[in-house]
Design a protein around this motif. Sequence first.
Motif, PDB file in Angstrom:
ATOM      1  N   VAL A 176       0.845  -1.201   0.000  1.00 25.25           N
ATOM      2  CA  VAL A 176       0.000   0.000   0.000  1.00 25.25           C
ATOM      3  C   VAL A 176       0.878   1.247   0.000  1.00 25.25           C
ATOM      4  N   ARG A 177       1.910   1.235   0.838  1.00 26.09           N
ATOM      5  CA  ARG A 177       2.798   2.392   0.890  1.00 26.09           C
ATOM      6  C   ARG A 177       3.504   2.612  -0.446  1.00 26.09           C
ATOM      7  N   GLU A 178       3.898   1.531  -1.101  1.00 31.86           N
ATOM      8  CA  GLU A 178       4.526   1.658  -2.416  1.00 31.86           C
ATOM      9  C   GLU A 178       3.558   2.287  -3.420  1.00 31.86           C
ATOM     10  N   ALA A 179       2.278   1.894  -3.357  1.00 37.60           N
ATOM     11  CA  ALA A 179       1.277   2.473  -4.253  1.00 37.60           C
ATOM     12  C   ALA A 179       1.078   3.958  -3.956  1.00 37.60           C
ATOM     13  N   GLN A 180       1.081   4.314  -2.684  1.00 34.07           N
ATOM     14  CA  GLN A 180       0.955   5.722  -2.317  1.00 34.07           C
ATOM     15  C   GLN A 180       2.129   6.536  -2.868  1.00 34.07           C
TER      16      GLN A 180
END
Length: 351
Positions: A295-299
């Motif tokens: 999720v953090r990578e997508a953000q």
Amino acid sequence: MMTLSPDPRIDAAIDSSLDRIVLRAQRLGPGFGALGEALARAARGGKRFRPALVAASFTAFDGDPATTPGLYPVAAAFELLHAAFVVHDDVIDHDVERRGVPNIAGEFRDRARLQGADASGAAVLGDAAAILAGDLLLHEALGLVAFADVDPVAREQLQALVDEAVYVSAAGELADVENAVAAEQASREDILDAAFNKTAVYSFQAPLQAGAVLAGANDEARGVLAGAGGRLGLAFQLVDDLIGAFGSAEQAGRETGGDLRESKRTPLVALARDSDSWPRVNEALAVAHTGPIAVREAQVALLESGAPVRLRGLIADTLDEVRTVSREPALPAAAGALLRDLAEGVEGRMP
């Protein structure tokens, strides 16, 4: 949510409707009685800003509550309409919790398991209970407007507002699901249309117009108010998209990045698709469901695409349109001030 004051008379009207549903449900057997109680729990509390919008608009157009007893039931109808859509939306999204506690579907899955059902049977009962609960809330909301103590012309106008709100919201929800499951990416315009239809009409446009109708506002003023309400509602939904991607768990009412985990095709994602960074964003979104690190990578990928900045710009432009319309001479000064206050409140929600 905004600077709207709670009104105990609105709360009393909502509670009266929920009590009526519970009482009628209890007379029809223990299972249906449990559904009534679960429905009431789901609909109690919350910010209740939609009915507050009805009352605020009514006041801004110089309405007199002493001569308009139908004000509070009509305001309550918009809260029950919202509750109905939330319950149905949870079924569509296969959610069994809301803000960390079981929703109606979740409660009835637990009930089914206690009765010996397997996981499949529990899911069937949970979804059925939630769909029926949403139907009951819709029915009660429509009844509140139909039997409100208002003059016949106002009642006809109010029923038309609610009728349109239900149809447009349903169309927006269906389009949102179609956009999510289609093999081809929907256009940015189609995604924005779905975002508008899902929220803007029933959350802002119709409540604001309802208050104006009850206060006896003229057609020109109501038309101006409808346009401003629609822009407010769109901006509100676009802010929700930012919250769904970047908001805290407290803001979103669930784990941060929930929209990314679910691969929702929001206006934020549509803006990223128009950037040179789209291949990286697309790859990151494809695995965002695997956990917090993904999720953090997508953000990070979304931030580097510039899409959040462009979405903030779209929100700002939309709210500036509201502020411009708020100065229209067709609106009383108090109504214009209300629109500007609402624009500020929507802007203040941005993560």
